[in-house]
Enzyme design. Structure first.
Site, PDB file in Angstrom:
ATOM      1  N   HIS B  58       0.853 -22.842  -1.282  1.00  0.00           N
ATOM      2  CA  HIS B  58       1.456 -21.596  -0.801  1.00  0.00           C
ATOM      3  C   HIS B  58       0.821 -21.253   0.545  1.00  0.00           C
ATOM      4  CE1 HIS B  58       2.583 -21.261  -5.057  1.00  0.00           C
ATOM      5  NE2 HIS B  58       3.432 -20.325  -4.710  1.00  0.00           N
ATOM      6  N   HIS B  98      -1.360 -16.287  -5.650  1.00  0.00           N
ATOM      7  CA  HIS B  98      -0.811 -17.537  -5.108  1.00  0.00           C
ATOM      8  C   HIS B  98      -1.297 -17.774  -3.681  1.00  0.00           C
ATOM      9  CE1 HIS B  98       2.009 -14.195  -4.423  1.00  0.00           C
ATOM     10  NE2 HIS B  98       2.107 -14.704  -3.222  1.00  0.00           N
ATOM     11  N   GLY B 148      -3.130 -14.201 -10.506  1.00  0.00           N
ATOM     12  CA  GLY B 148      -1.971 -15.098 -10.431  1.00  0.00           C
ATOM     13  C   GLY B 148      -0.753 -14.436 -11.044  1.00  0.00           C
ATOM     14  N   PRO B 149      -0.794 -14.135 -12.346  1.00  0.00           N
ATOM     15  CA  PRO B 149       0.320 -13.372 -12.919  1.00  0.00           C
ATOM     16  C   PRO B 149       0.367 -12.012 -12.212  1.00  0.00           C
ATOM     17  CG  PRO B 149      -0.965 -14.420 -14.641  1.00  0.00           C
ATOM     18  CD  PRO B 149      -1.752 -14.555 -13.362  1.00  0.00           C
ATOM     19  N   LEU B 150       1.481 -11.717 -11.597  1.00  0.00           N
ATOM     20  CA  LEU B 150       1.498 -10.656 -10.597  1.00  0.00           C
ATOM     21  C   LEU B 150       1.279  -9.273 -11.199  1.00  0.00           C
ATOM     22  CD1 LEU B 150       4.156 -12.433  -8.485  1.00  0.00           C
ATOM     23  CD2 LEU B 150       1.784 -12.046  -7.844  1.00  0.00           C
ATOM     24  N   ASP B 189       4.079  -7.883  -2.192  1.00  0.00           N
ATOM     25  CA  ASP B 189       5.249  -7.100  -2.603  1.00  0.00           C
ATOM     26  C   ASP B 189       5.433  -7.123  -4.117  1.00  0.00           C
ATOM     27  OD1 ASP B 189       6.545  -6.110  -0.121  1.00  0.00           O
ATOM     28  OD2 ASP B 189       6.463  -8.228   0.404  1.00  0.00           O
ATOM     29  N   ASN B 219       4.637  -8.223   3.900  1.00  0.00           N
ATOM     30  CA  ASN B 219       5.396  -9.220   4.681  1.00  0.00           C
ATOM     31  C   ASN B 219       6.886  -9.179   4.369  1.00  0.00           C
ATOM     32  OD1 ASN B 219       5.848 -10.813   2.360  1.00  0.00           O
ATOM     33  ND2 ASN B 219       4.003 -12.026   2.716  1.00  0.00           N
ATOM     34  N   HIS B 296       6.868 -19.283   1.724  1.00  0.00           N
ATOM     35  CA  HIS B 296       6.062 -18.792   0.601  1.00  0.00           C
ATOM     36  C   HIS B 296       5.394 -19.887  -0.218  1.00  0.00           C
ATOM     37  CE1 HIS B 296       5.057 -16.485  -3.043  1.00  0.00           C
ATOM     38  NE2 HIS B 296       5.642 -17.444  -3.716  1.00  0.00           N
ATOM     39  N   GLU B 454      -0.005   0.960 -21.934  1.00  0.00           N
ATOM     40  CA  GLU B 454      -0.752  -0.037 -22.693  1.00  0.00           C
ATOM     41  C   GLU B 454      -1.129  -1.251 -21.845  1.00  0.00           C
ATOM     42  OE1 GLU B 454       2.284   1.048 -23.529  1.00  0.00           O
ATOM     43  OE2 GLU B 454       1.908   2.359 -25.241  1.00  0.00           O
ATOM     44  N   PHE B 482       2.296  -2.215 -29.916  1.00  0.00           N
ATOM     45  CA  PHE B 482       2.263  -1.993 -28.469  1.00  0.00           C
ATOM     46  C   PHE B 482       1.304  -2.956 -27.768  1.00  0.00           C
ATOM     47  CE2 PHE B 482       3.685   2.524 -29.607  1.00  0.00           C
ATOM     48  CZ  PHE B 482       4.996   2.090 -29.718  1.00  0.00           C
ATOM     49  N   HIS B 518       8.356  -0.358 -34.748  1.00  0.00           N
ATOM     50  CA  HIS B 518       6.913  -0.132 -34.802  1.00  0.00           C
ATOM     51  C   HIS B 518       6.211  -1.001 -35.849  1.00  0.00           C
ATOM     52  CE1 HIS B 518       7.946   3.181 -32.263  1.00  0.00           C
ATOM     53  NE2 HIS B 518       6.762   3.742 -32.315  1.00  0.00           N
TER      54      HIS B 518
END
Lengths: 720, 720
Positions: B58, B98, B148-150, B189, B219, B296, B454, B482, B518
């Site tokens: 990237h 990334h 990494g996981p946004l 973003d 960007n 990207h 949560e 949850f 639930h």
């Protein structure tokens, strides 16, 4: 502003000037303000009594929202109590689902047939057939979607509004607004805080959904106390920043007229943004616990309810009283609804004459019919080169998506990766938007760029699917690992048996250099355990075809098709699309087998190679391809035994680079992951974790030795 | 404003007036503006070459962020490259993970020892020991948490800032600011769109975290194209609404001085709100694909990189060049860092003399030491009445939480439900906040009201745990269901082996009238499959004690203790806390057993009653309590066999009202849920689904008949 410290102060407040407003046809001038007060009192006491009955329930919000209910059901919403599935009805969603009594009582009062008095009284009873569960459920009349997990409802509402926008743009013609319903969604403080709610607000504002009105029950109370304990943001400013119009209602407890006026603004046909009505209410208003957190989730208490009745001038000993005047107040609603339906039917009749083809398409879609030829749009054969199954996916459905407008395809910002575009695809976006890059869209568009918002994508898809089942089949897509972000909404789709197809790519450690954050090893266990969920991992293009056939034919809930990022061998002549429909099938039989190798998805070909390797050592392996647990469990025991042959004493070994959990049902041992993955390019990653053919063959041989020597106990799953 | 269409236009731009500013000690006046340009060029080309090397990576964001890197590592951040774990260092998180090359290259340039030149070049190589994986990983020097996981990173950053605020408030004394580090977080973003990011921004603003600065790499490009395709909200206005201060930087590509000035504002000690620096950058700036989505996630291309070098006046044939001047530019950083550490050490020495007890507590916590007596704070016995295990939980830990300040307890707005308050608990909230209801808080508070959020709760807990491992042990709490909302963050905690304890209440269909939304039936499968996760379902108060002992002692990752809403029998004399530590143990032995009943958690007592019922029919059952799969798998095969006795031919039947998936490893049959739950009060729900004692006993007897008759095949798990 309402007085937050007030107890019964608002019981006597007047509905300011309701008589003075005559320009709103939906608020009849003759409605006496005392009548409205009586209606509000009656509603609040009904809620209080219902919670008192079995000593359980959520009274406070529903009581605080009484005036909103009158404004919606009596004055503003277009619906037909006796035809709850009328196609062009307004949709109402209670995103703060714990306040379900608000909806149940309004359904009863406005004349929904199924919601009898007896049913209303069954709230929190022992009746398993109660239509009044603890949160609203889609199975019941007048409930559009199941809500309860907070933030889901508002996201679903965005889906309902998109569905309506899209169908309007597609089917309406000058003079023929066959689809023009409005979506109304109540939210509480929780929906404003939950991430999925935030995603929904941001995206709905972007889409300029003028057919969506959110009604914020701003009671400033949550379980832990006043909302300012945890949230002090400027809600209106935030919503404005997201592109919403704001209307404030200061006395949401009593000012029905102001609420009606605001709601009417929401319905204005020329609207180009969604409307957010911030209504200040008081939780449990009229009771001694008004404005307190304790009013949220426990009954108000016998004495307290009596005191409310006394303050209202009611007989404090009587329960469940609905005065005749209140019944009269709601009596016209079924008939009014009937009239709306008849008008719409006349319109559709005329439309069918003027636009016969469009009308036929619309009716077919309303009936949930796909074109008869849909299956013929899926290729009968595929290239034989190694192919990423995400690409197989595109080869499989590109024509289907291009030619059948029922499908609305979306992605959470992974268009270049998930391979779900199709010929001349049009983007769903406001026509007024001119993006800096990328194509201009329209509301006719069927390709949805959800942004980097996986959770709301899946929740919106639920709304699209529920608008009128079968009219739209939503397809979502992202990396498999990010379906963990989306999981609460995917689960809600499964619970509601909504037909949504999720395409999960990059579904193995083969995703490679992105590393363990992006390599799923445990997530399949969730989707394999999830009731109603059709989770399928196809092993090559032919199996992808089978996966799509299974997903399109499946009527029991959502499907997830889980495909690879990287190129995988095509096992032509071995794989069978028909096999996928049975969940598992024999890929290669071997009469005198020493072992069954179970393999699946991106790594299906490993078993074929391991079999060859084992043969060099005179070990005969048979191979089972196993794309779907759920489909296999639906087969007869006889079929299951024929496929697995464990009852003949042939041990089974599963090869899948996920954690083994769930495979112990079908296999005696497994070559699986034992922990998280690692960032390594695809060509190195499998070897790094021992998924190298000769090594796997050696592990199989060692196991078979132990098996024969009796070192492996019955039912002892061995991690190889 | 930068020119979005520009290609190499910014390569030559000047760093306006960098020399003119002399009031900022961190921006030395002698720095030549051409030197800065050289540094920026060098950095961008290094990134481009690194992606070119193996044709993966990237490049775009990292290239666009070059100037931000200079401002942070060279001028503003307080850290010590040779002592990366210095306690009071500033924390930096790359939420847009990334763009990891941005961080790797800056770690290299600023002199982190582990990040050698050879290591830097290993990005996307076949080296499994690379310190440069596809996303930053916590295991490596200079990386605070894996991202990494946004959206996770920004949420973690809020946790780091809370940790610092809390430790400052707890330990600092006049003249002794032993904790005063700042937290810097870069977001892209995506982090602005993801729900967990939205939750984080909202909550950080509420908490008035003046020690947190977010740097937005604006960007305006995401994978699908320009951001306005999917997001057109007014970001600054939204952040203001959330309580943040905003600074805009218009030329983020080159204006190092403006960036430094903005960052310095972030660090100002008197700040009472977090700072959001909105920096306009250009993805892939200087290259032919500048400002385009294609910059990207794929290398820029050989020719393109050559063209960049040419435009910069560099030799286009040379690769991986770092000019001596650039090396010199960064050369002082290790020494500067050393000085900071020495100053801090002197301060701590003085502090230890002035405040010896505080200093001892701080040092013990820094070393991850709990008070020696922690286990004695857990009761040795419990009341014998039926008790909700959520209440057992409070009985177990109330003293532990009150007396050991290492624990920070939080809930996602379920204080009345999760029962985790303790004597004189103090709320973590800005001292300036006076909530309408509820106690006023302070930054010394250890009880965190996360709001109805949560996901961010679990992600913030990861940040708290990672601040300095062992210094804070965060405890989160919510309904079990949850924890599906929170799952992506819980998983990140497991991946990073962070010590967080999650308390999941309402963990069975016994949650009752709240209904299927639930009632968890499939979620345990995820947590049982999740590597490193210690998921425990204790069966009564005694087992709750064992669960806490296991959770506190566990060093391999997070734990989740899963407890009931409703009262459950206390199996005194049968349950053993020591048994919990082994995952499963024999609750009641029976030498000549016909069957083993496995039972767990809220429904553990069912097995005891079924055993009694079976005895009436001369069927002898033994009972195994099985609170944790993971702990059991860690035991010796000999122990496992002794507990289960399946190798002796005794069939095992599991009783748990969850889906069966995962139990097939330990049992031959199961009395489990076959789908979702139902809204019914607790006293009716179990019967409704067949968990009635005589019915269960009948099903067991039928199975045992089939088992003896050979109707059940080996390894065929039977759903009873």
């Amino acid at each position: 502003m309402p007085n937050i410290d007030g107890t019964t102060a608002y019981g006597e407040a007047t509905v300011n000037g309701l008589l003075a407003k005559e320009e709103k046809p939906t608020v009849p001038a003759q409605t006496n303000k005392d009548d409205i007060q009586l209606v509000l009192q009656s509603f609040r006491l009904l809620i209080a009594d219902l919670c008192q009955q079995f000593g359980m329930g959520h009274p406070g919000s529903a009581i605080g929202m009484a005036a909103i209910g009158v404004a919606l059901w009596k004055y503003v919403m277009r619906y037909a109590p006796h035809q709850p599935d009328w196609f062009n009805r307004d949709r109402f969603l209670l995103s703060n689902g714990h306040a379900c009594l608000f909806q149940y009582a309004n359904l009863y009062l406005s004349g929904y047939k199924a919601m009898t008095w007896e049913q209303l009284l069954s709230y929190h009873s022992e009746r398993p057939d109660s239509l009044c569960p603890g949160h609203p459920e889609i199975e019941h009349e007048g409930i559009e979607l199941t809500t309860g997990p907070l933030g889901q409802g508002i996201a679903n509402a965005v889906g309902l509004a998109i569905a309506s926008k899209h169908l309007s743009a597609t089917f309406n013609r000058p003079g023929y607004e066959v689809v023009n319903n409005h979506t109304w969604c109540m939210v509480g403080d929780a929906c404003m805080q939950e991430g999925v709610g935030c995603e929904a607000f941001s995206y709905a504002g972007h889409l300029k959904l003028g057919n969506l009105t959110v009604i914020y029950d701003n009671n400033q109370i949550s379980c832990d106390g006043s909302v300012d304990l945890t949230n002090t943001e400027d809600v209106n400013k935030k919503m404005e920043a997201c592109g919403w119009e704001i209307i404030n209602i200061h006395d949401g407890v009593n000012d029905v007229e102001a609420i009606v006026a605001a709601l009417e603004q929401g319905r204005a046909p020329e609207r180009d943004r969604p409307l957010f009505i911030n209504i200040r209410t008081i939780i449990g208003v009229g009771s001694a616990v008004a404005g307190q957190a304790v009013a949220h989730g426990v009954p108000l208490g016998e004495d307290n309810v009596k005191a409310m009745k006394k303050a209202y001038g009611w007989n404090e000993e009587e329960k469940f009283i609905i005065p005749g005047k209140v019944k009269d107040f709601y009596a016209d609603l079924p008939q009014r609804g009937e009239k709306l339906v008849q008008e719409w039917k006349h319109l559709v009749t005329a439309y069918s004459k003027e636009h016969p083809e469009l009308a036929k398409t619309l009716k077919d879609r309303m009936a949930g019919k796909l074109p008869d030829n849909w299956e013929s749009l899926i290729p009968t054969s595929y290239p034989s080169d190694p192919t990423p199954s995400r690409k197989s996916n595109n080869l499989t459905v590109a024509r289907l998506l291009a030619e059948i407008p029922t499908f609305m395809v979306g992605t959470a910002d992974l268009t270049p990766s998930v391979n779900l575009t199709y010929k001349d695809y049009e983007i769903f976006n406001p026509p007024s938007l001119k993006p800096m890059s990328g194509k201009q869209g329209s509301y006719k568009g069927r390709y949805i760029h959800y942004g980097i918002r996986e959770h709301v994508m899946a929740a919106i898809a639920n709304g699209l699917a529920a608008f009128s089942p079968g009219t739209i089949i939503p397809i979502t897509s992202s990396f498999f690992m990010f379906y963990l972000y989306a999981a609460p909404a995917v689960r809600m789709g499964a619970l509601q048996k909504l037909k949504v197809i999720h395409i999960a790519t990059h579904d193995s450690i083969g995703a490679g250099e992105d590393g363990p954050t992006h390599q799923p090893v445990e997530l399949a266990a969730l989707y394999r355990a999830m009731p109603n969920m059709e989770y399928i991992r196809p092993g090559d293009s032919e199996e992808v075809a089978g996966a799509w056939k299974a997903a399109i034919e499946y009527q029991g809930g959502p499907s997830m098709i889980s495909v690879s990022r990287h190129a995988i061998p095509q096992l032509q002549g071995l794989t069978k699309r028909s096999g996928v429909l049975k969940g598992a099938y024999v890929l290669q039989e071997e009469k005198d087998a020493d072992v069954t190798l179970i393999s699946v998805g991106a790594e299906l070909s490993f078993a074929v190679k391991v079999k060859d390797e084992l043969e060099k050592h005179s070990i005969m392996a048979r191979i089972v391809s196993f794309p779907s647990h759920r489909l296999f469990r639906e087969q007869s025991l006889e079929y299951q035994r024929r496929v697995l042959r464990r009852n003949e004493g042939v041990p089974a070994i599963v090869i899948e680079p996920y954690m083994s959990l769930g495979w112990e049902r079908y296999a005696d041992a497994g070559i699986n992951m034992k922990g998280y993955g690692h960032s390594l390019p695809g060509k190195y990653i499998y070897d790094h974790f021992g998924f190298e053919i000769t090594k796997m063959a050696t592990r199989v041989r060692t196991f078979l030795g132990d098996w024969k020597d009796g070192n492996v106990g019955r039912g002892e799953f061995v991690e190889l």
